[in-house]
Design a protein around this motif. Sequence first.
Motif, mmCIF file in Angstrom:
data_model
loop_
_atom_site.group_PDB
_atom_site.id
_atom_site.type_symbol
_atom_site.label_atom_id
_atom_site.label_comp_id
_atom_site.label_asym_id
_atom_site.label_seq_id
_atom_site.Cartn_x
_atom_site.Cartn_y
_atom_site.Cartn_z
ATOM 1 N N LEU A 80 0.834 -1.210 0.000
ATOM 2 C CA LEU A 80 0.000 0.000 0.000
ATOM 3 C C LEU A 80 0.867 1.259 0.000
ATOM 4 C CD1 LEU A 80 -2.807 -0.806 2.583
ATOM 5 C CD2 LEU A 80 -3.034 -0.604 0.120
ATOM 6 N N PRO A 81 0.468 2.276 -0.763
ATOM 7 C CA PRO A 81 1.232 3.527 -0.779
ATOM 8 C C PRO A 81 0.985 4.385 0.459
ATOM 9 C CG PRO A 81 -0.637 3.703 -2.250
ATOM 10 C CD PRO A 81 -0.612 2.288 -1.746
ATOM 11 N N ILE A 82 -0.084 4.114 1.210
ATOM 12 C CA ILE A 82 -0.430 4.901 2.393
ATOM 13 C C ILE A 82 -0.840 3.951 3.504
ATOM 14 C CG2 ILE A 82 -2.831 5.191 1.687
ATOM 15 C CD1 ILE A 82 -2.650 8.035 2.871
ATOM 16 N N GLU A 83 -0.567 4.352 4.725
ATOM 17 C CA GLU A 83 -0.924 3.526 5.871
ATOM 18 C C GLU A 83 -2.443 3.557 6.077
ATOM 19 O OE1 GLU A 83 1.008 1.574 7.875
ATOM 20 O OE2 GLU A 83 2.653 2.010 6.512
ATOM 21 N N PRO A 84 -3.069 2.412 6.303
ATOM 22 C CA PRO A 84 -4.534 2.377 6.425
ATOM 23 C C PRO A 84 -5.062 2.823 7.790
ATOM 24 C CG PRO A 84 -3.650 0.171 6.569
ATOM 25 C CD PRO A 84 -2.494 1.079 6.252
ATOM 26 N N GLN A 85 -4.191 3.073 8.770
ATOM 27 C CA GLN A 85 -4.639 3.431 10.108
ATOM 28 C C GLN A 85 -5.550 4.654 10.101
ATOM 29 O OE1 GLN A 85 -1.602 2.241 9.472
ATOM 30 N NE2 GLN A 85 -0.595 1.484 11.296
ATOM 31 N N ILE A 86 -5.214 5.659 9.299
ATOM 32 C CA ILE A 86 -5.998 6.892 9.289
ATOM 33 C C ILE A 86 -7.402 6.616 8.756
ATOM 34 C CG2 ILE A 86 -5.221 7.691 7.032
ATOM 35 C CD1 ILE A 86 -5.795 9.904 10.072
ATOM 36 N N PHE A 87 -7.538 5.716 7.793
ATOM 37 C CA PHE A 87 -8.848 5.383 7.249
ATOM 38 C C PHE A 87 -9.681 4.612 8.269
ATOM 39 C CE2 PHE A 87 -6.215 5.822 3.409
ATOM 40 C CZ PHE A 87 -6.931 6.819 2.772
ATOM 41 N N VAL A 88 -9.037 3.713 9.013
ATOM 42 C CA VAL A 88 -9.749 2.948 10.039
ATOM 43 C C VAL A 88 -10.200 3.884 11.161
ATOM 44 C CG1 VAL A 88 -9.580 1.065 11.712
ATOM 45 C CG2 VAL A 88 -8.485 0.830 9.487
ATOM 46 N N THR A 89 -9.324 4.789 11.576
ATOM 47 C CA THR A 89 -9.675 5.742 12.628
ATOM 48 C C THR A 89 -10.842 6.617 12.184
ATOM 49 O OG1 THR A 89 -7.401 5.768 13.444
ATOM 50 C CG2 THR A 89 -8.806 7.609 14.086
ATOM 51 N N ASN A 90 -10.788 7.122 10.967
ATOM 52 C CA ASN A 90 -11.853 7.979 10.450
ATOM 53 C C ASN A 90 -13.180 7.228 10.375
ATOM 54 O OD1 ASN A 90 -12.918 10.404 9.179
ATOM 55 N ND2 ASN A 90 -12.972 9.176 7.317
ATOM 56 N N ALA A 91 -13.160 6.014 9.851
ATOM 57 C CA ALA A 91 -14.396 5.235 9.727
ATOM 58 C C ALA A 91 -14.956 4.890 11.106
ATOM 59 C CB ALA A 91 -14.134 3.968 8.919
ATOM 60 N N ALA A 92 -14.084 4.568 12.062
ATOM 61 C CA ALA A 92 -14.540 4.250 13.421
ATOM 62 C C ALA A 92 -15.146 5.474 14.086
ATOM 63 C CB ALA A 92 -13.380 3.712 14.252
#
Length: 172
Positions: A80-92
Amino acid sequence: MMRLLFIGLWVCLVTLLASYGGAYWMAGSSGGKDEQPYLAGLEYRRLEPINVPMIIDGSVRGYVIAKLVFTADAETLRKLPIEPQIFVTNAAFHEIYTDGRVEFGKLSKYNLAEMLSNIRTKVNEKLNGEVINEILVDGINYIDKSEIRALVDRSGAAPKKTPAASGEKATH
């Protein structure tokens, strides 16, 4: 004197040739660092705690504090070109903020399986593929606003500044 000068030139020439030869040899080899196969399997990534305000009747009544962990394929995460943590945090945050149910300071039962499935689906949509395998709850809690104030009062909040305490002269 001449002999010393020739010895110095000879040492410099040998050093230069040895450096050139070593650099040439290293450039031709594989670099000594073969691409190691990445350990395949699931990888667990822990998120920072999420503090979600619960707003009722236009005022903050408290905060839901959630600690989440997600699993994903290690090889997929590596690509992945970007870490998915920010997407998981945002969705949560979005899922808890919009669908969270707080009734006068009490955390009602969530359908955690549905909430976590919604988070996973939203993140995978954003990342254009099945990246996140599972979202796990490490901890979830609700803290009422009055409890926060009580904790601050008990811990001895910073005293209010008075003119005499701040070094200014009090005038009467």
